[in-house]
Scaffold this active site. Structure first.
Site, mmCIF file in Angstrom:
data_model
loop_
_atom_site.group_PDB
_atom_site.id
_atom_site.type_symbol
_atom_site.label_atom_id
_atom_site.label_comp_id
_atom_site.label_asym_id
_atom_site.label_seq_id
_atom_site.Cartn_x
_atom_site.Cartn_y
_atom_site.Cartn_z
ATOM 1 N N ASN A 1 4.081 4.143 -34.099
ATOM 2 C CA ASN A 1 3.561 4.461 -32.784
ATOM 3 C C ASN A 1 4.359 3.795 -31.663
ATOM 4 O OD1 ASN A 1 1.253 6.190 -32.212
ATOM 5 N ND2 ASN A 1 0.278 5.059 -33.875
ATOM 6 N N CYS B 1 -7.788 1.209 -33.005
ATOM 7 C CA CYS B 1 -6.930 1.965 -33.918
ATOM 8 C C CYS B 1 -5.916 2.652 -33.009
ATOM 9 C CB CYS B 1 -7.744 2.934 -34.751
ATOM 10 S SG CYS B 1 -8.949 3.904 -33.824
ATOM 11 N N ASP C 1 -12.228 6.778 -33.767
ATOM 12 C CA ASP C 1 -12.536 7.114 -35.157
ATOM 13 C C ASP C 1 -12.723 5.855 -36.005
ATOM 14 O OD1 ASP C 1 -12.473 9.939 -34.943
ATOM 15 O OD2 ASP C 1 -10.306 9.794 -34.673
ATOM 16 N N ARG D 1 -14.310 16.783 -34.579
ATOM 17 C CA ARG D 1 -14.266 16.288 -35.953
ATOM 18 C C ARG D 1 -15.118 17.141 -36.894
ATOM 19 N NH1 ARG D 1 -10.459 14.430 -34.187
ATOM 20 N NH2 ARG D 1 -9.995 12.261 -33.637
#
Lengths: 591, 541
Positions: free
Chosen positions: A218, A306, A311, A352
């Site tokens: 990332n 995260c 999530d 989701r």
């Protein structure tokens, strides 16, 4: 077929209702002699096989189901038409049942270290956060604004759970936009403010729930993770939970294994292994335990993130709080927990769960995993939870059902725009009405032993959750329900105790009357225990001691034809066609 | 006593390190002929006691001036003792090693065990076959009790009396016995009154390469069909694969040919036995002892040890036999090779599925006594060592444990239908491998008679039926369920028996607490119900 449901009535007049929103996929198989097979897979893991005699009909059903199961607009979802006969004030009271401000008050905030921030009151700083956020008292608005600019989607560090005794906090955010070397002084200040808000331990943990490799990747995109050198007093930690795509395909593999006809024990376990599902569950659980330990043992505050912080962060924060606080293990408390860490902090339920016809890559069983972790805890601590398995399954049913407004939309802002509180109903009051059904009869609320749960995550403590993934394959489950029978016994005990009290109060009443001279001597004689009339007057005599005719017991000793060893038995009597005749109905159903 | 030669040291200072079931204990360690004792104080009465026979393997390690002994027990417990003094450690270890592997039956502990409150001979009077025959006689007159094996000459592994078709005389039985391996001719295992059919068991027929036949054996099976419900056919469930059964002919065995036994059909359901089963058990226990393994390792070991696959095969074969009787109205004969292992597994499980009486506390004990102990399952050979021992002979096999596991699975799927709980199954497992009682001693009734087990030892059943044990052994939720129990044998429905296999790594307290709570709820109601309502006056009009 109705506007909302698919209804099937078999030859025994047994009805099967399938909500269109529950349909995950419809498949038309190759034509056979008896008709055209149609396989429907549902999001609650029900699989239904139909055989439609005419191919033409089958095609029509197939097409309409495809259309009905995928809606393009929120307004077409079931919740907007569902009418449970509640008037407007009842509906409003239903929505007010869970009050998060009340919940933060219960935790002990605001206090001298934490305060309510109005920075996001108009959703100006972060669209996916709720309006009301709790931050350290010493964090000023410019610091918050500055920090939010340095965080992915503006999700800056805020309070998720405050532990009153330890004065330590669980905070949550998204990943920093640090790239390889970028810094943000405001963000550093905000983290420092969080660690200062904890008088007991000036160190705080920063937990990145991603695998290290993913986090490093990332960085190339200008995101990444905190550099320990730039932030004072932090300890940085990866816990390695995989991303939504890995989870989605893991579940897919698991379902494929379970759907296999004539599955052998060995195939089952090697499938379970290769799906990696239980490994992921264990990772989530381990991360939550890390949180609980940091607070209980080291008195340290924890910041969890995260990538986007909606999530894995939601999983870990909510499970961590559940371990720490017995309130979240009550029926009401669990609802509060879901409202707080999932709904209000912007877990993207609609994406989701695939409520609308959208990007299939956004669908992922993140919330299902959370429920499964809770189930594993209930297995390890059978007396620590007020609710039972049925409660978890019912919640899972409704995150997909779109019958209630709670789980529609992806964040609070979107929910307000949809005017869900005026147009739809809340799920929670309906679950509370059925409280009896969802209660764990073994729950011991007062036991201090279960104040903080310390689960053991040795591999063999994780089991396949049959009641979830095979909820509708009745033949796989125990044929008798212990939970039901204990609940009934508990009820009877309570009733008996009540009867006793009634009788006792009557006795004392009569004694008083006796003092008043109302009761004559003859009357006293007639109420001696051996008096035969007395026996008939005992009100509990009519109750059976054991509820032998429990409805669930009707399944027991069920037909061996349901079980797989009956396949062998066909060798017994090849001449007699035993089960085949069923296929000549309009449609045969096996679910 | 001869034990004294084997005991190298009588006393040592030691500490029992804490396990999941008990806190640490420090005191004086004593080695006696049958036990390892640890007394915290010289005059203390609460001793920690371990039967030496239950030690499966011993591992010693010395460091500095003390040593550690790890005792792995046959009931899968692992104990650690820290002993002061290197010499003492080695001596204790050697003594335990020598004493725990004594072979002699009549010097074993049951012959010395004299507990308070029990009289010798109690519960030994109970003759399961005679009492079972009384039940059968009420249902049908097609069967008789034969004393043809009174002196064990016909079949050394059968009890003195057996139940056989009335139409077959003792002479014919003798001929049939000669045609069956080990003399185990077909006898009645269970009469299913509802369908008027019978479950029989035997060993393989001695057909051999020459395809021998035996008229009396054929007559016997014919008589079974004639005595059953009119028009009943028969199924022979062979617990070997067709291939193995055929190969057995080379060594004198074989399986019934269709032509020789009209009305009987053969089905092959291969069940694992002997060494392979033991290996499966050993590997499972190994996997269960490893706390460090990852999820993937654990699942792959659970898969590759195949234990649950054996559970599934055993249960589904038993279901097949039961279904043959209940649904098809057929008589079923079960045999493998010797007819003392997987055969008993299938017949006893089939009864549990069909017969509500065998699911009661007394009925289950009778079933174990009749279908395992009296039926000649060689407990001494099969249970000489458990999963930890390095000394492996080829006779060990956890067949009885597999049976208990299957019963446990049944109990999980029908939690209200068995009168006994997990506690009884665990107790049976422990006592089968090492016990102060005589019930599981020896390999057959004949040996038990020679060793005078019935007169010189106490019976486990009388020990178990003492009132203090009841709460642990009974199922508080039991309600009589008159129908057959058809369990699911899908892999998703079968579970690892954690209470047994993970007893070393998982604290049992939580499940015990739950058990206790359930008892409270249940008995609360009962006391409430029976409580005399002292003076509830009638409401005044």
């Amino acid at each position: 077929m109705t506007a909302t449901h698919l209804l099937f009535i078999d030859s025994h007049q047994k009805e099967t209702w399938i909500l269109h929103h529950h349909i995950a996929s419809v498949e038309k198989l190759a034509l056979t002699t008896s008709g055209c097979p149609l396989v429907i897979q549902c999001k609650n893991f029900r699989i239904v096989h139909f055989i439609v005699p005419k191919e033409r009909d089958c095609h029509d059903i197939y097409n309409s189901l495809l259309q009905l199961s995928k809606q393009a607009k929120y307004e077409d979802l079931y919740a907007f038409s569902y009418n449970p006969k509640q008037n407007d004030s009842e509906r409003l009271r239903g929505w007010q049942l869970i009050d998060l401000a009340e919940e933060y008050k219960r935790m002990g905030v605001p206090n001298s270290n934490w305060q309510l921030s109005d920075a996001n009151r108009e959703y100006k700083i972060c669209e996916t956060y709720p309006r009301e956020l709790y931050v350290p008292r010493i964090a000023s608005k410019p610091i918050i604004v500055g920090s939010s600019k340095f965080r992915s989607k503006g999700r800056f560090p805020v309070l998720s759970y405050y532990h009153q005794n330890k004065e330590a906090a669980i905070c949550r955010c998204s990943q920093p936009l640090s790239g390889f070397s970028a810094r943000c002084l405001e963000d550093e200040h905000l983290l420092q403010a969080i660690s200062k808000a904890n008088p007991a331990n000036r160190y705080m943990y920063v937990v990145d729930t991603r695998p290290k490799l993913n986090a490093m990747a990332n960085r190339a995109a200008g995101k990444g993770y905190e550099n320990e050198d730039n932030y004072s007093n932090i300890r940085f930690q990866f816990v390695g939970i995989e991303n939504i795509h890995v989870m989605r395909s893991s579940l897919q593999k698991l379902l494929e294994v379970n759907g296999t006809k004539g599955l052998s024990v060995n195939d089952f376990y090697s499938g379970l292994e290769s799906s990696g599902w239980l490994r992921h569950i264990k990772a989530v659980m381990d991360a939550a335990i890390f949180l609980a330990k940091a607070i209980m043992v080291e008195n340290a505050s924890v910041l969890v993130h995260c990538s986007d912080g909606w999530d894995r962060t939601s999983q870990v924060c909510s499970l961590g709080s559940l371990l720490l606080d017995s309130y979240y293990r009550t029926i009401k408390g669990f609802m509060v927990l879901i409202e707080k860490d999932w709904i209000s902090f912007g877990h993207k339920f609609s994406e989701r769960c695939g409520h609308l016809d959208g990007d299939p890559k956004e669908v992922s069983p993140v919330f299902t995993q959370f429920l499964e972790c809770v189930w594993h805890l209930t297995e390890q601590f059978p007396q620590a939870f007020e609710f039972n398995e049925a409660f978890l399954l019912q919640i899972h049913e409704h995150i997909h059902s779109c019958q209630f407004g709670n789980f529609l939309g992806n964040c609070q802002k979107e929910r307000e725009e949809l005017k869900l509180k005026e147009k739809t109903h809340s799920l929670w009051p309906f679950l509370l009405d059925d409280r009896e059904k969802y209660s764990n009869p073994l729950y011991s609320s007062s036991s201090q032993r279960f104040a903080v749960l310390e689960p053991n995550t040795v591999s063999f403590n994780f089991k396949f959750w049959r009641s979830m993934y095979h909820q509708f394959d009745r033949t796989l489950h125990p044929r008798e329900s212990v939970c039901n029978i204990i609940t009934k016994m508990n009820e009877q005990n309570k009733q008996l105790e009540k009867d006793m009290k009634d009788l006792e109060s009557k006795i004392s009443k009569h004694k008083n009357e006796e003092i008043d001279g109302v009761l004559t001597k003859e009357l006293l004689h007639s109420v001696r225990p051996e008096s035969p009339t007395l026996k008939t007057s005992l009100c509990y005599k009519e109750q059976t001691v054991l509820p032998v005719n429990d409805t669930l017991r009707t399944i027991e000793g069920s037909n061996p034809v349901d079980n797989r060893y009956s396949e062998y038995a066909e060798e017994f009597s090849k001449s007699k066609p035993a089960v085949v005749s069923l296929e000549y109905g309009v449609a045969r159903m096996t679910c | 006593m001869e034990f004294s030669e084997l005991i190298r040291t009588r006393q040592a200072q030691a500490e029992l390190l804490s396990g999941p079931e008990a806190p640490a204990l420090r005191g004086t360690l004593c080695v006696t002929g049958h036990h390892l004792l640890l007394s915290p104080k010289p005059q203390a009465t609460d001793l920690w006691l371990l039967l030496l026979r239950s030690v499966d393997s011993i591992e010693k390690r010395v460091a500095g001036d003390s040593g550690t002994i790890t005792l792995r027990c046959k009931d899968l417990r692992v104990l650690q003792l820290r002993i002061e003094g290197v010499e003492a450690t080695l001596d204790v270890a050697r003594s335990i090693e020598a004493l725990s592997s004594l072979e002699s039956v009549i010097t074993s502990y049951p012959f010395f065990y004299r507990p308070k409150g029990l009289r010798l001979g109690d519960a030994w009077h109970f003759h399961p076959l005679e009492s079972y025959y009384k039940r059968v006689a009420l249902e049908t007159d097609a069967w008789r009790l034969s004393e043809v094996n009174e002196d064990f000459s016909l079949c050394p592994s059968y009890p003195r009396v057996v139940i056989v078709p009335r139409a077959v005389d003792d002479a014919a039985l003798a001929r049939s016995a000669r045609f069956r391996q080990g003399g185990r001719f077909p006898v009645l295992s269970y009469h299913h009154a509802r369908s008027g059919t019978a479950l029989l068991r035997s060993s393989q027929p001695l057909i051999g390469p020459k395809k021998l036949r035996c008229a009396e054996d054929e007559e016997l099976l014919g008589a079974v069909l004639a005595g059953a419900r009119p028009g009943a056919q028969g199924f022979i469930v062979d617990t070997r694969s067709a291939q193995t059964a055929k190969q057995a002919r080379m060594t004198g065995g074989g399986t019934e040919s269709k032509a020789a036994y009209p009305g009987w059909k053969r089905l092959h359901r291969p069940l694992e036995r002997g060494r392979h089963l033991q290996e499966s058990f050993v590997r499972l226990v190994e996997a269960c002892g490893d706390l460090e393994q990852s999820m993937d390792q654990w699942l792959s070991r659970l898969d590759s040890c195949r234990w649950l696959a054996h559970v599934q095969e055993a249960l589904s074969t038993a279901c097949l036999a039961a279904q043959g009787m209940e649904r098809e109205g057929a008589c079923v004969l079960v045999h493998g090779a010797e007819g003392m292992d997987s055969t008993l597994l299938v017949t006893s499980l089939a009864q549990l599925i069909l017969d509500p009486l065998s699911r009661t506390m007394a009925g289950f004990q009778e079933l174990v006594e009749r279908e395992w102990i009296q039926a000649g399952h060689p407990f001494q050979l099969r249970c000489a060592h458990s999963a930890f021992s390095h000394a492996r002979s080829k006779h060990e096999a956890p067949t009885f444990l597999l049976f208990l596991d299957c019963v446990w699975q049944l109990g999980r799927q029908f939690p209200l239908s068995l009168e006994f709980g997990e506690g009884l199954l665990l107790a049976l497992f422990e006592h089968a491998y090492a016990s102060p009682f005589g019930t599981f001693l020896c390999n057959s009734e004949k040996e038990r008679c020679l060793c005078e087990v019935r007169t010189q030892t106490h019976s486990l059943w009388s020990g178990l039926n003492q009132s203090k044990e009841q709460r642990k052994l009974r199922n508080p939720l039991y309600v009589l369920n008159p129908s057959a129990l058809w369990p699911s044998v899908e892999p998703q429905s079968l579970r690892l028996w954690q209470g047994l296999f993970l007893r070393q790594t998982r604290p049992p307290e939580r499940s015990e607490e739950v058990w206790e709570k359930v008892w409270q709820i249940v008995t609360d109601e009962k006391t409430e119900d029976s409580r005399p309502v002292v003076s509830a006056p009638e409401p005044q009009p």
